[in-house]
Structures are given as C-alpha cells and as structure tokens.
Write an enzyme that holds these catalytic residues in place. Structure first.
Site, PDB file in Angstrom:
ATOM      1  N   HIS A  50       0.826  -1.209   0.000  1.00 40.65           N
ATOM      2  CA  HIS A  50       0.000   0.000   0.000  1.00 40.65           C
ATOM      3  C   HIS A  50       0.859   1.257   0.000  1.00 40.65           C
ATOM      4  O   HIS A  50       0.479   2.285  -0.554  1.00 40.65           O
ATOM      5  CB  HIS A  50      -0.933   0.001   1.214  1.00 40.65           C
ATOM      6  CG  HIS A  50      -2.093  -0.912   1.036  1.00 40.65           C
ATOM      7  ND1 HIS A  50      -2.214  -2.084   1.709  1.00 40.65           N
ATOM      8  CD2 HIS A  50      -3.157  -0.813   0.235  1.00 40.65           C
ATOM      9  CE1 HIS A  50      -3.328  -2.688   1.332  1.00 40.65           C
ATOM     10  NE2 HIS A  50      -3.922  -1.932   0.441  1.00 40.65           N
ATOM     11  N   ARG A  70     -12.135  -3.644 -19.057  1.00 38.69           N
ATOM     12  CA  ARG A  70     -11.666  -5.027 -19.184  1.00 38.69           C
ATOM     13  C   ARG A  70     -12.273  -5.835 -18.052  1.00 38.69           C
ATOM     14  O   ARG A  70     -12.160  -5.460 -16.880  1.00 38.69           O
ATOM     15  CB  ARG A  70     -10.146  -5.091 -19.106  1.00 38.69           C
ATOM     16  CG  ARG A  70      -9.672  -6.540 -19.079  1.00 38.69           C
ATOM     17  CD  ARG A  70      -8.194  -6.658 -19.143  1.00 38.69           C
ATOM     18  NE  ARG A  70      -7.573  -6.392 -17.863  1.00 38.69           N
ATOM     19  CZ  ARG A  70      -6.250  -6.430 -17.683  1.00 38.69           C
ATOM     20  NH1 ARG A  70      -5.452  -6.695 -18.692  1.00 38.69           N
ATOM     21  NH2 ARG A  70      -5.736  -6.187 -16.514  1.00 38.69           N
ATOM     22  N   GLU A  91      -3.154 -11.323 -26.164  1.00 35.14           N
ATOM     23  CA  GLU A  91      -1.972 -11.447 -25.317  1.00 35.14           C
ATOM     24  C   GLU A  91      -1.401 -12.865 -25.336  1.00 35.14           C
ATOM     25  O   GLU A  91      -0.443 -13.171 -24.650  1.00 35.14           O
ATOM     26  CB  GLU A  91      -2.254 -10.968 -23.890  1.00 35.14           C
ATOM     27  CG  GLU A  91      -3.627 -11.249 -23.356  1.00 35.14           C
ATOM     28  CD  GLU A  91      -3.951 -10.510 -22.057  1.00 35.14           C
ATOM     29  OE1 GLU A  91      -3.116  -9.757 -21.540  1.00 35.14           O
ATOM     30  OE2 GLU A  91      -5.070 -10.723 -21.566  1.00 35.14           O
ATOM     31  N   ASP A  98       1.759  -9.460 -21.413  1.00 35.76           N
ATOM     32  CA  ASP A  98       1.595 -10.914 -21.452  1.00 35.76           C
ATOM     33  C   ASP A  98       2.058 -11.499 -22.773  1.00 35.76           C
ATOM     34  O   ASP A  98       2.663 -12.578 -22.807  1.00 35.76           O
ATOM     35  CB  ASP A  98       0.129 -11.291 -21.189  1.00 35.76           C
ATOM     36  CG  ASP A  98      -0.159 -11.309 -19.704  1.00 35.76           C
ATOM     37  OD1 ASP A  98       0.667 -11.857 -18.957  1.00 35.76           O
ATOM     38  OD2 ASP A  98      -1.190 -10.742 -19.293  1.00 35.76           O
ATOM     39  N   ARG A 125       6.898 -12.887 -16.422  1.00 36.12           N
ATOM     40  CA  ARG A 125       7.038 -11.432 -16.303  1.00 36.12           C
ATOM     41  C   ARG A 125       7.370 -10.962 -14.899  1.00 36.12           C
ATOM     42  O   ARG A 125       7.708  -9.806 -14.693  1.00 36.12           O
ATOM     43  CB  ARG A 125       5.774 -10.731 -16.831  1.00 36.12           C
ATOM     44  CG  ARG A 125       4.527 -11.050 -16.066  1.00 36.12           C
ATOM     45  CD  ARG A 125       3.286 -10.575 -16.794  1.00 36.12           C
ATOM     46  NE  ARG A 125       2.858  -9.237 -16.404  1.00 36.12           N
ATOM     47  CZ  ARG A 125       1.713  -8.684 -16.778  1.00 36.12           C
ATOM     48  NH1 ARG A 125       0.894  -9.336 -17.582  1.00 36.12           N
ATOM     49  NH2 ARG A 125       1.373  -7.498 -16.376  1.00 36.12           N
ATOM     50  N   CYS A 177      -2.408  -1.868 -25.107  1.00 35.46           N
ATOM     51  CA  CYS A 177      -2.523  -1.348 -23.744  1.00 35.46           C
ATOM     52  C   CYS A 177      -1.443  -1.916 -22.818  1.00 35.46           C
ATOM     53  O   CYS A 177      -1.446  -1.673 -21.631  1.00 35.46           O
ATOM     54  CB  CYS A 177      -3.916  -1.598 -23.176  1.00 35.46           C
ATOM     55  SG  CYS A 177      -4.367  -3.319 -23.173  1.00 35.46           S
TER      56      CYS A 177
HETATM   57  C1  PEP Z   1      -0.883  -6.863 -20.804  1.00 35.39           C
HETATM   58  O1  PEP Z   1      -0.790  -8.064 -20.556  1.00 35.39           O
HETATM   59  O2  PEP Z   1      -0.136  -6.256 -21.595  1.00 35.39           O
HETATM   60  C2  PEP Z   1      -1.904  -6.050 -20.126  1.00 35.39           C
HETATM   61  C3  PEP Z   1      -2.129  -4.799 -20.462  1.00 35.39           C
HETATM   62  O3  PEP Z   1      -2.580  -6.635 -19.119  1.00 35.39           O
HETATM   63  P1  PEP Z   1      -1.953  -6.852 -17.657  1.00 35.39           P
HETATM   64  O4  PEP Z   1      -0.629  -6.132 -17.607  1.00 35.39           O
HETATM   65  O5  PEP Z   1      -2.949  -6.296 -16.725  1.00 35.39           O
HETATM   66  O6  PEP Z   1      -1.807  -8.329 -17.611  1.00 35.39           O
HETATM   67 MG    MG Z   2      -2.339  -9.095 -19.543  1.00 31.86          MG
END
Ligand code: PEP
Ligand code: MG
Length: 577
Positions: free
Chosen positions: A188, A333, A432, A456, A466, A503
């Site tokens: 937090h 989303r 993704e 992803d 990741r 995104c």
């Molecule tokens: C992604 O995977 O690029 C994405 C935008 O979703 P998240 O980072 O929330 O998995």
């Molecule tokens: Mg993702």
C-alpha cells in the site's frame, strides 16, 4: 560518491537530505495487575481514542489521495474493532492478570505468527497492518506522541519499512522521496507514493539506515538507485536532468488537449490505462489529454475491496469512471484474476503454473455468478458514458461466443427488470496469447476491436515469466518476435475492417511509439503521465518515416538492434526517455 542499486517503485528524481524515520520504541513491562476490570477499561478507552484518530487520518487521506487509497484506514478501523482480537485481549487480561500492553502485544503476535505461516504477499501486508493498528493503541496506552515525526524541511525519508499511516503522517509537501529496506511494488505504501507522485525505491541495504540525518543523497526513481555523497558534478547532472524532464513534460502538457496527428496528417488515438475510480486520478488522465480509457483494469478495483464487491458496489465505481470521461470511450476489461493477481477472498485452487492456468476470461467462464455480477454492473453503468467491453486472456473463438452469451443473458435480465441499456456496446478482446495473435484474422470476425496486451504477449512469446527479475533482460517488447506478432494482429484486424489498440507498457514507451504507429496501430493506451510526451512524439514523426523504420525493425534479430534503429532514425526521442 557511491551508487547503491535499489528497486524503483515510483518514478522521478529527488536530491535532498536524508531523514531517518524511526518510531519511538514502545517500551513497557509485563506487569501483574490486581484489578482486571480497570485494565480492561483502560484498554477499551485506548481503542476508542485510536478509532477517533484513525477516522481523522482517514478523512485527511480522502482529501489528499482519494477514497480508494484512503480505504486502507477503513480496513485498519475494522482490525481495531475485530471481536476476536479484543476478546482475546480481554481473556488474557483476566486469565493471566497482566497489564493491557502485554495482553495486546501477546495476542496480536499470536495472530501474526499464524498469518506468517501463510506464504502469501497479500497476507504479509496484512501483518504489517495489524502491527500498525496495534502500535497505535500501544502509543495511547503508553502516552507516546505519534506526531513527533515532524519534518522541518524537505527530505528523503529512509526507513526499514513504512506503513501507510506513517506515510500519511509525514507532511507530503516536505517529503521528496521514500527509500525503504522492506516493501514491495504492490504494498500500500508503494501505491500511495505513486499516487502522491513521490519518487520511491525499495530494497535499499540495511546500512543506509545508519546514515546521519541531513546527509544529501540522490534518489533516482527512474533507474532505481540511491547515490551517496554525490559530488557537485553528479548533483549538477541530476538537477539538469530534473529540470529538463520538467520542462519537456510541461511543454508537452500545454499541448496535451490537442489530438495526436503525424506530420503527414495521420491521426492516432491516445488513451489512458486506469486502475481505480479515484476522481483525482481520473481528472489527471483527462487533463493529460487522454481521449478515452484504453484499459480499465477492473481487478484492481476488486483488489481494493476487503470482500468481493457486489454488483451494486461495482456499478457505482464503473459509473464514476464513465462519467469522468463523458462521451469518450471507456474500455472496461473484465476481471483478469489469476497468474500473479490473486483475490485473497476468492478461494481459488492451487495451480502449478498459474500464468498458464485458469486466469482472465477462462476463470470468469468457470465462475458464472462472479462474471455475471460484473457484466450486470457494467451494463447498468453503460448509460452514464461510452462503454466498451473487453475480455482478457482469450485463446479461441469459442470463448468469445461463451462470453457474448453471458452479456446477452445479462442484458435480457436487466431489460426485463426495466433497466435502460444502450443498444450498442462494442465488444473486444485483448490479444496477449501468441495463438490468438496468429489467428487474429479469424478472431477479428467475432469482435469489434482488439487491444494488444504486450506485457503478457511478451512473456508468452518468449517464455519468460514477467515477474521473474532474473530473466528481466530477456523480456523485451522490442524483441522482433513480439513485433512480428503485433504486426500480424494489426493486419488481421484491418483485413476485417476492425481497429486495434495496444494497452501493454510498450504502448507508452517513447521508443516504441514510431514503430507502433508505423505498423498501423490505431490507438495507444498508456499510464496517464506518459500521454503528453507520447502525443508530442507522434506530432514530430511522419507516417511514411515510421512505416519505413518499422519495416526495417521487423527484419532485425534482437531488441537491442531495434532500439538502436529507432534512436538513430528519430534522435529527438532521446529527450523523452
Ligand atoms: C498486458 O498483458 O499487456 C496487459 C495490459 O494486461 P496486464 O498487464 O494487466 O496483464
Ligand atoms: Mg495481460
């Protein structure tokens, strides 16, 4: 001069004296007492005073950082009122005839030990909360003033660990940075420092806590390091960097309300990634020039709640976001839980490979009541703005059909209940998974739009977790393997006359922007703070140049070659990195 590596959790640079934040030790003796009733009353009074104090902090936090971030203090108030904890203290006072301080510490430590056995980051953070609340009561019992940590001048605060309430007790106008030994990017405190725009690093070595107050250090929240005893030249270098970054940002901000159009007239939409319904964050995204929300990460809204948010709670949150953006598109989303994002109150089965497991849409389609509550809330909120719906972690058309059937069912139910829902709500998917990228031209027939999740897509294409810092150097969205998949997705969408956005974090990376524009990306969605610079970059390139550079990039073999190519082709971008 010495440069000490750390982990950045909030970007920015600070040059200021260090201030060692140390709590006054809470010293007490384990005493036997004669009158348990008196001791129990003393304890109850301390709890009441502590509650009043927390309420004050909560209101201060609401006005400074918004309701979402302030929610932690509500959670603290519930801990303080926990009947098991308080009954436990009472029993201990009566059965062992000991003072309230000892009873409280013993009972709370037993709780902490139980929680420590659960190997989970979220639970670990709750242990900190429990001790934070407990220490608040102890301070009152011991008459220790918790306001004695007063900064007299601007400083970088160093601490072993900082709790959210300690963070807020410090004067935000004087805090120039945070550096702590403990903590995590999702704690937090890290969330608070990001929302306050204060640079922060974690993972500093213990010995930095021995630095005398007043020692000037540089906190580099871009690269993640602390520079000790910087010489005049280094200070000058960082000051120069700071003022250049500020100037560039301010210049870009002045233009941020204008659309992003390349020199040869090609428009690119620039949207924001949003993770909460905090009005300040929403306003900042609009002020920075967001032309819509390209990714509303709804799971963070769930993560901010201590229990599963019901349809009504979600409806109000989505309505707030939609209203803040008026008629601009808001791509909501649906819940993307699983992988590294777990909801503590959902008892999901253990998975050996959670990133390859039941996450995103897979999870929602297996938990229909959960999914339906979200879809119903979103559909009810739709008439307050311009809603788009998007599913994460899609592999196959069959999943899209199943998800669309749930939307149709919810719409039917709501209309039967008399709810007014806009007739057309565009539906899209995130791309993704490499299989989805390769089949994009088929999947494009099923939806209105795509948004590429490169975070992803990169991990699945390169088989690099990741979250694994040991493999961080392999995980690059600039890898030509990833870029070629992105190109396939854009072409697949365009063949069917559909738009595609991005995104993932790559979308806001200054060096990636010419490549993405050149490949034909219709919309870029990024963190709100990155929007002004991204728009400026787009205005300084032409589509023709960008196309030529991206064609070359797709033929290269390494991410390093790709980045070097962009730097050479567009030297001005160095100003924005
Ligand atoms: C992604 O995977 O690029 C994405 C935008 O979703 P998240 O980072 O929330 O998995
Ligand atoms: Mg993702």
């Amino acid at each position: 001069m010495q440069s000490i590596p750390a982990i950045s959790v909030s970007r920015g640079i600070s040059i200021a004296p260090i201030f060692q934040f140390r709590n006054t030790p809470l010293i007490y003796e384990r005493r036997r007492i004669e009158n348990p009733l008196h001791e129990w009353e003393r304890y109850q009074q301390a709890v009441r005073n502590s509650l009043t104090r927390l309420e004050q902090i909560y209101h201060q936090a609401v006005s400074e950082v918004g309701t979402d971030e302030a929610g932690i203090f509500h959670a603290h108030m519930s801990i303080l009122q926990d009947p098991d904890l308080n009954e436990g203290v009472k029993d201990r006072i009566y059965s062992e005839k000991i003072n309230a301080e000892s009873a409280l510490v013993e009972v709370s430590e037993e709780y902490c030990r139980m929680l420590e056995e659960i190997n989970d980051d979220y639970i670990r953070a709750r242990i900190t909360d429990l001790r934070d609340v407990r220490d608040g009561v102890l301070r009152i019992l011991l008459h220790v003033d918790d306001q004695q940590v007063k900064l007299a001048a601007p400083a970088i605060v160093a601490a072993r660990e900082l709790t959210p309430s300690e963070c807020l007790l410090l004067d935000r106008h004087l805090v120039r940075g945070f550096c702590t030994v403990e903590g995590g990017a999702t704690s937090h405190t890290a969330i608070l420092s990001r929302s306050l725009g204060i640079p922060a690093v974690i993972g500093i070595p213990e010995h930095l806590l021995n630095l005398p107050n007043g020692t000037v250090v540089i906190l580099d929240g871009y690269e993640g390091k602390i520079i000790l005893q910087p010489d005049a030249e280094t200070i000058q270098h960082y000051e120069g960097m700071q003022s250049r970054k500020r100037q560039i940002f301010n210049a870009a901000l002045r233009e941020s309300h204008r659309p992003a159009v390349t020199k040869d007239g090609h428009p690119v939409e620039v949207f924001a990634n949003i993770a909460n319904d905090n009005p300040q964050d929403l306003q900042e995204a609009v002020k920075n020039g967001a032309e819509g929300v390209g990714l509303l990460r709804t799971e963070f809204i769930y993560l901010d709640c201590d229990i599963l948010p019901d349809e009504e709670v979600q409806f109000h949150k989505y309505k707030t976001v939609l209203e803040a953006f008026g008629n601009k598109p808001v791509i909501l989303r649906t819940l993307d839980i699983g992988g590294d994002k777990q909801l503590p109150y959902l008892d999901l089965p253990y998975e050996l490979n959670p990133f390859l497991g039941v996450r995103g849409l897979r999870l929602c389609l297996r938990n229909l009541p959960l999914f339906k509550a979200q879809i119903r809330a979103a559909l009810r909120a739709a008439s307050y703005g311009n809603l788009y719906l998007m599913f994460p972690m899609v592999t196959k058309a069959a999943e899209i059909h199943a998800a669309k059937a749930v939307i149709a069912e919810c719409r039917q139910e709501l209309e039967a209940e008399g709810c007014n829902i806009p007739t057309r709500i565009p539906i899209g998917i995130m791309i993704e998974i490499p299989a989805a990228a390769l089949m994009a031209r088929h999947l494009a027939k099923e939806v209105d739009f795509f948004s590429i999740g490169t975070n992803d897509l990169t991990q699945y294409t390169l088989a690099v977790d990741r979250t694994n810092s040991a493999l961080a150097d392999l995980a690059s969205g600039f890898d030509p393997a990833v870029l070629n998949l992105i190109q396939a997705v854009i072409e697949g969408a365009h063949t069917q006359g559909k738009k595609t956005g991005i995104c993932g974090e790559l979308g806001g990376d200054p060096l990636a922007i010419p490549l993405l524009v050149g490949m034909g990306m219709d919309e870029l969605s990024m963190n709100a703070g990155e929007i002004p610079a991204a728009k400026q970059i787009i205005r300084q390139i032409s589509l023709r140049e960008a196309q030529a550079v991206s064609r070359q990039a797709l033929e290269l073999e390494t991410p390093q070659e790709v980045m070097a190519l962009v730097k050479t082709a567009f030297p001005f971008i160095a100003n924005y990195i």
